[in-house]
Scaffold this motif. Structure first.
Motif, PDB file in Angstrom:
ATOM      1  N   LEU B 291      51.733  35.779  44.199  1.00  0.00           N
ATOM      2  CA  LEU B 291      50.344  35.902  44.634  1.00  0.00           C
ATOM      3  C   LEU B 291      49.406  35.550  43.482  1.00  0.00           C
ATOM      4  N   THR B 292      48.445  34.694  43.760  1.00  0.00           N
ATOM      5  CA  THR B 292      47.412  34.396  42.770  1.00  0.00           C
ATOM      6  C   THR B 292      46.061  34.744  43.370  1.00  0.00           C
ATOM      7  N   VAL B 293      45.335  35.599  42.663  1.00  0.00           N
ATOM      8  CA  VAL B 293      44.031  36.024  43.180  1.00  0.00           C
ATOM      9  C   VAL B 293      42.941  35.704  42.152  1.00  0.00           C
ATOM     10  N   ARG B 294      41.741  35.620  42.659  1.00  0.00           N
ATOM     11  CA  ARG B 294      40.592  35.374  41.777  1.00  0.00           C
ATOM     12  C   ARG B 294      39.771  36.645  41.630  1.00  0.00           C
ATOM     13  N   THR B 295      39.300  36.860  40.411  1.00  0.00           N
ATOM     14  CA  THR B 295      38.492  38.052  40.136  1.00  0.00           C
ATOM     15  C   THR B 295      37.444  37.715  39.087  1.00  0.00           C
ATOM     16  N   ARG B 296      36.387  38.504  39.082  1.00  0.00           N
ATOM     17  CA  ARG B 296      35.348  38.324  38.061  1.00  0.00           C
ATOM     18  C   ARG B 296      35.443  39.400  36.991  1.00  0.00           C
ATOM     19  N   LEU B 297      36.385  40.288  37.123  1.00  0.00           N
ATOM     20  CA  LEU B 297      36.436  41.439  36.227  1.00  0.00           C
ATOM     21  C   LEU B 297      37.163  41.115  34.927  1.00  0.00           C
ATOM     22  N   GLY B 298      36.914  41.941  33.919  1.00  0.00           N
ATOM     23  CA  GLY B 298      37.561  41.780  32.624  1.00  0.00           C
ATOM     24  C   GLY B 298      38.948  42.404  32.602  1.00  0.00           C
ATOM     25  N   ALA B 299      39.647  42.203  31.473  1.00  0.00           N
ATOM     26  CA  ALA B 299      41.062  42.574  31.388  1.00  0.00           C
ATOM     27  C   ALA B 299      41.304  44.056  31.653  1.00  0.00           C
ATOM     28  N   GLU B 300      40.418  44.914  31.114  1.00  0.00           N
ATOM     29  CA  GLU B 300      40.665  46.359  31.247  1.00  0.00           C
ATOM     30  C   GLU B 300      40.621  46.796  32.712  1.00  0.00           C
ATOM     31  N   LYS B 301      39.688  46.232  33.448  1.00  0.00           N
ATOM     32  CA  LYS B 301      39.578  46.585  34.864  1.00  0.00           C
ATOM     33  C   LYS B 301      40.660  45.896  35.690  1.00  0.00           C
ATOM     34  N   VAL B 302      41.016  44.673  35.286  1.00  0.00           N
ATOM     35  CA  VAL B 302      42.027  43.920  36.039  1.00  0.00           C
ATOM     36  C   VAL B 302      43.369  44.658  36.046  1.00  0.00           C
ATOM     37  N   ALA B 303      43.651  45.417  34.977  1.00  0.00           N
ATOM     38  CA  ALA B 303      44.909  46.180  34.930  1.00  0.00           C
ATOM     39  C   ALA B 303      44.990  47.142  36.122  1.00  0.00           C
ATOM     40  N   LEU B 329      52.118  38.831  40.398  1.00  0.00           N
ATOM     41  CA  LEU B 329      50.676  38.734  40.634  1.00  0.00           C
ATOM     42  C   LEU B 329      50.004  38.041  39.450  1.00  0.00           C
ATOM     43  N   ASN B 330      49.284  36.982  39.743  1.00  0.00           N
ATOM     44  CA  ASN B 330      48.523  36.278  38.711  1.00  0.00           C
ATOM     45  C   ASN B 330      47.037  36.382  39.019  1.00  0.00           C
ATOM     46  N   PHE B 331      46.266  36.465  37.954  1.00  0.00           N
ATOM     47  CA  PHE B 331      44.815  36.516  38.139  1.00  0.00           C
ATOM     48  C   PHE B 331      44.185  35.245  37.565  1.00  0.00           C
ATOM     49  N   ARG B 332      43.213  34.754  38.281  1.00  0.00           N
ATOM     50  CA  ARG B 332      42.412  33.640  37.764  1.00  0.00           C
ATOM     51  C   ARG B 332      40.957  34.059  37.817  1.00  0.00           C
ATOM     52  N   ALA B 333      40.197  33.507  36.875  1.00  0.00           N
ATOM     53  CA  ALA B 333      38.769  33.808  36.889  1.00  0.00           C
ATOM     54  C   ALA B 333      38.166  33.236  38.160  1.00  0.00           C
ATOM     55  N   ALA B 334      37.249  33.980  38.745  1.00  0.00           N
ATOM     56  CA  ALA B 334      36.621  33.511  39.980  1.00  0.00           C
ATOM     57  C   ALA B 334      35.816  32.245  39.688  1.00  0.00           C
ATOM     58  N   THR B 335      35.732  31.389  40.679  1.00  0.00           N
ATOM     59  CA  THR B 335      34.948  30.167  40.534  1.00  0.00           C
ATOM     60  C   THR B 335      33.490  30.560  40.329  1.00  0.00           C
ATOM     61  N   VAL B 336      32.899  30.013  39.289  1.00  0.00           N
ATOM     62  CA  VAL B 336      31.514  30.371  38.973  1.00  0.00           C
ATOM     63  C   VAL B 336      30.599  29.240  39.436  1.00  0.00           C
ATOM     64  N   ASP B 337      29.549  29.634  40.145  1.00  0.00           N
ATOM     65  CA  ASP B 337      28.541  28.660  40.570  1.00  0.00           C
ATOM     66  C   ASP B 337      27.582  28.447  39.392  1.00  0.00           C
ATOM     67  N   ARG B 338      27.659  27.273  38.770  1.00  0.00           N
ATOM     68  CA  ARG B 338      26.853  27.001  37.570  1.00  0.00           C
ATOM     69  C   ARG B 338      25.742  26.010  37.899  1.00  0.00           C
ATOM     70  N   ARG B 339      24.579  26.284  37.408  1.00  0.00           N
ATOM     71  CA  ARG B 339      23.486  25.327  37.545  1.00  0.00           C
ATOM     72  C   ARG B 339      22.526  25.518  36.376  1.00  0.00           C
ATOM     73  N   ARG B 340      21.651  24.541  36.219  1.00  0.00           N
ATOM     74  CA  ARG B 340      20.692  24.639  35.097  1.00  0.00           C
ATOM     75  C   ARG B 340      19.285  24.557  35.668  1.00  0.00           C
ATOM     76  N   ILE B 341      18.451  25.483  35.256  1.00  0.00           N
ATOM     77  CA  ILE B 341      17.064  25.486  35.712  1.00  0.00           C
ATOM     78  C   ILE B 341      16.157  25.539  34.487  1.00  0.00           C
ATOM     79  N   ALA B 342      14.869  25.369  34.722  1.00  0.00           N
ATOM     80  CA  ALA B 342      13.917  25.438  33.608  1.00  0.00           C
ATOM     81  C   ALA B 342      12.677  26.197  34.053  1.00  0.00           C
ATOM     82  N   PHE B 343      12.052  26.870  33.118  1.00  0.00           N
ATOM     83  CA  PHE B 343      10.767  27.523  33.364  1.00  0.00           C
ATOM     84  C   PHE B 343       9.750  26.898  32.404  1.00  0.00           C
TER      85      PHE B 343
END
Lengths: 255, 440
Positions: B291-303, B329-343
């Motif tokens: 099983l491979t799952v995606r998560t946004r959490l850090g190592a301590e929580k992933v345990a 069980l393998n963990f991968r970082a969740a896909t991050v939606d990246r974009r660039r904006i300006a103010f």
């Protein structure tokens, strides 16, 4: 005992919060669960020569949050600071405000958004020790459990009494903890909220709490801040370790 | 992988050698039950062959020899159980328990052949009741075997009926025990052999019905319709065993409903964003789940996420009938939606605010947004050609605190060089540049 006052505000820090969409979704579900009709949004108003734009900024924030959450704009209030006793949904701890309840969603979008297996109910975990703080936690946990149709899970971990050979962890509990367990269970029964109690001898208190929450399908851990511990409060350790949302009741919160 | 559980053995007091297991414990062990099967078949072979040769009964003689082959099969099953119980090694990290399905496959195929043979013999017996039809069929199907009626006298009938009844009953009892022990200890070959023993028992009871029919009603044909029914049951069991063995040997995925539950349980654990991939199969009675799952959490929580997923899947798979499970069980970082904006920012009261127009701005904040959160922001003095600068920086949107009234329905477009993509201008919600982590 009554659930928290429905007028107790639920609040989100509009500026500081990271996962704004997720945090607002969580706050919206909490409003429904607790029957609260207003969401407070903490926003720093423009000052000095821009002060006249404060109303315009507030209007835009209400419009955007309303569009994101489907909460009517009339139920959104912008405030410069959180009102005392507010239940603040945010991943950043407001350590400087012991009069708040801070709920860290941990990336979850609500208490009931994940599919529930019919066979086993999910729960709200309330750890208890030998002090009265768990009683305070129960008031919030019970209200949330009832609103979300979750069970209550009372958790206690104790050190083994030297020389006492009993295998059952409950035999190693101190009298104050036993009394608190009875009080919590009596109250849950009176409120007609299903509950179970887990007693164990965990090597590490915070790890034990999070383990129990994970293994018993808890959706939320409600943990009070210690009145006396200055360093290494369990609530902070639980916040650091838990993948499950954690609500920390500030030491000056009166529920 | 956990080793197969042994039958419980009474604990000995400290300092004393452990008590040897009693006969009940021995009979509840895989080898014990197979020795019981061997003993049962030895008695059956002796009795059936003796009775068969004494009464010149082909039914008893052929059944006796069939039971002789069952003894050899029982020894083969013991060998397979011995191999399957060998611990995993570097060469066989999941053990050799799949060898049990080779034995199941052979038994299943054997039952298919037995069922076919039994059906043909019963069909021939039934046809024999209608000589005209039999002749017609035999003209077309020359391979049909000759009909072999039971030859016995009135004195031997009760003995034959008694032998078959007792034999069928013993088969039924022993097969149930064999299947129960096989399921409890996770030995598929034991279960398969038990089902084959049960089929033998049914065949014996049908043979008994035939003998009884001939003895009581002088109607031996009664045996044949019943025998056809039993042949159908034998074929069905053979098909099930063969299909199960094929699925396990070819590492077929676990059943769809089991995989569905695995997905639901995994997604029920806090911290799991999505399931990237799921592969399941079976080795012996051990369920394997990659099983491979995606998560946004850090190592301590992933345990703890790992603990929750693994423990709950183990509980479920045990309830689903597997004796143990291997969860990878393998963990991968969740896909991050990246974009660039300006103010666009302009000075105000010694600080900065989001500017109402690009023209009035003197700074530009370029912000990298990850999943709606400004992860990085950098401040630039507004260049002479801001449009080209923003395009160089791959900015997707420019935010201004445009004063009321509302901006037009369609977003304004920043003038850009011909042929270059345009940058939409959005109305900023906040005037507060504290939103961009630029303070201090």
């Amino acid at each position: 005992m009554h659930p928290p006052d429905p007028r107790s505000p639920i609040a989100v820090d509009f500026v500081r919060t990271g996962d704004r969409v997720g945090t607002l979704a969580f706050a919206r579900e909490l409003m429904q669960c607790l029957g609260v009709d207003r969401l407070h949004l903490r926003v720093r108003p423009p000052a000095a020569d821009q002060a006249h734009l404060a109303a315009e900024q507030a209007r835009r924030i209400r419009r955007d949050v309303g569009a994101l959450t489907e909460i009517p704009e009339s139920c959104l209030v912008t405030v410069p600071e959180f009102p005392a006793g507010a239940l603040v949904v945010e991943n950043v701890r407001a350590r400087h405000r012991p009069d708040l309840v801070c709920l860290a969603p941990m990336g979850e979008r609500g208490l009931t958004v994940r599919a529930l297996e019919a066979a086993r109910a999910a729960s709200v975990l309330v750890p208890f020790g030998n002090g009265a703080s768990a009683w305070q936690a129960l008031r919030l946990a019970a209200a949330i459990a009832r609103g979300s149709r979750l069970e209550l899970l009372f958790y206690h971990t104790t050190w083994r009494i030297p020389g006492l050979a009993a295998e059952n962890p409950a035999a190693h509990m101190c009298p104050e903890a036993v009394a608190m367990q009875a009080r919590l269970e009596t109250q849950a029964t009176a409120l007609a909220i299903p509950f179970q109690t887990v007693i164990e001898c965990a090597a590490d208190v915070a790890v034990g709490i999070v383990r129990a929450a994970v293994l018993h399908r808890s959706r939320l851990i409600v943990v009070p801040q210690s009145h006396s511990v200055e360093v290494g409060d369990y609530c902070h350790q639980v916040l650091d370790k838990s993948p499950i949302p954690v609500a920390v009741i500030g030491k000056e919160v009166a529920l | 992988m956990s080793s197969q559980p042994e039958a419980p053995v009474a604990a000995a007091p400290a300092g004393e050698p452990p008590n040897p297991p009693g006969w009940r414990a021995r009979l509840a062990s895989p080898y014990g039950v197979m020795w019981l099967v061997v003993a049962m078949y030895l008695v059956k072979v002796t009795v059936k062959l003796s009775a068969g040769y004494l009464t010149n009964s082909p039914v008893f003689i052929s059944d006796g020899y069939h039971n002789l082959s069952d003894i050899l099969q029982a020894f083969a099953v013991m060998l397979v159980v011995f191999m399957a119980r060998r611990p995993p090694s570097a060469d066989y990290p999941l053990g050799k328990s799949n060898v049990e399905f080779c034995s199941s496959l052979v038994i299943g195929m054997g039952m298919l052949w037995l069922g076919w043979q039994f059906a043909v013999e019963s069909g021939v017996g039934l046809l024999h009741q209608f000589p005209a039809v039999e002749q017609l069929v035999r003209d077309r199907l020359s391979f049909l075997p000759a009909h072999a009626p039971l030859r016995a006298d009135a004195a031997s009938y009760p003995w034959l009926i008694g032998i078959m009844a007792a034999s069928g009953l013993v088969s039924a009892i022993v097969s149930r025990h064999q299947i129960a022990v096989g399921r409890r200890t996770g030995h598929a070959s034991l279960v398969a052999d038990g089902r084959e023993t049960a089929s033998d028992g049914r065949i014996e009871l049908i043979a008994m019905a035939g003998v009884t029919g001939q003895f009581v009603f002088n109607a031996p044909w009664l045996e044949y319709p019943l025998a056809l029914l039993v042949a159908g049951l034998v074929v069905r069991t053979g098909c099930e065993l063969s299909a199960q063995a094929f699925r396990a040997l070819l590492q077929h995925s676990l059943p769809q409903d089991v995989e569905g539950h695995i997905r639901a349980i995994t997604m029920d654990v806090a911290g799991v964003d999505e399931i990237d991939s799921l592969k399941t199969f079976q080795v012996g009675q051990v369920a394997v789940c990659l099983l491979t799952v995606r998560t946004r959490l850090g190592a301590e929580k992933v345990a703890f996420v790992r603990l929750g997923v693994e423990q709950r899947l183990r509980d479920f798979l045990e309830q689903a009938g597997f004796i143990s499970s291997e969860i990878h069980l393998n963990f991968r970082a969740a896909t991050v939606d990246r974009r660039r904006i300006a103010f666009a920012l302009s000075p105000s009261g010694g600080g900065l605010v989001v500017a109402p127009a690009l023209e009035s701005a003197d700074h530009l904040a370029i912000c990298d947004v990850e999943d709606g959160r400004i992860a990085r922001a950098r401040l630039y003095v507004k260049p002479d050609r801001p449009a080209a600068f923003l395009q160089d920086k791959l900015v997707g949107r420019l935010f201004l605190f445009t004063p009321p009234p509302e901006p037009p329905d369609r977003p304004q477009l920043l003038a850009a060089a011909s042929g270059e993509p345009v940058i939409p201008i959005e109305q900023s919600t906040v005037l507060d540049p504290g939103l961009l982590p630029l303070e201090g």
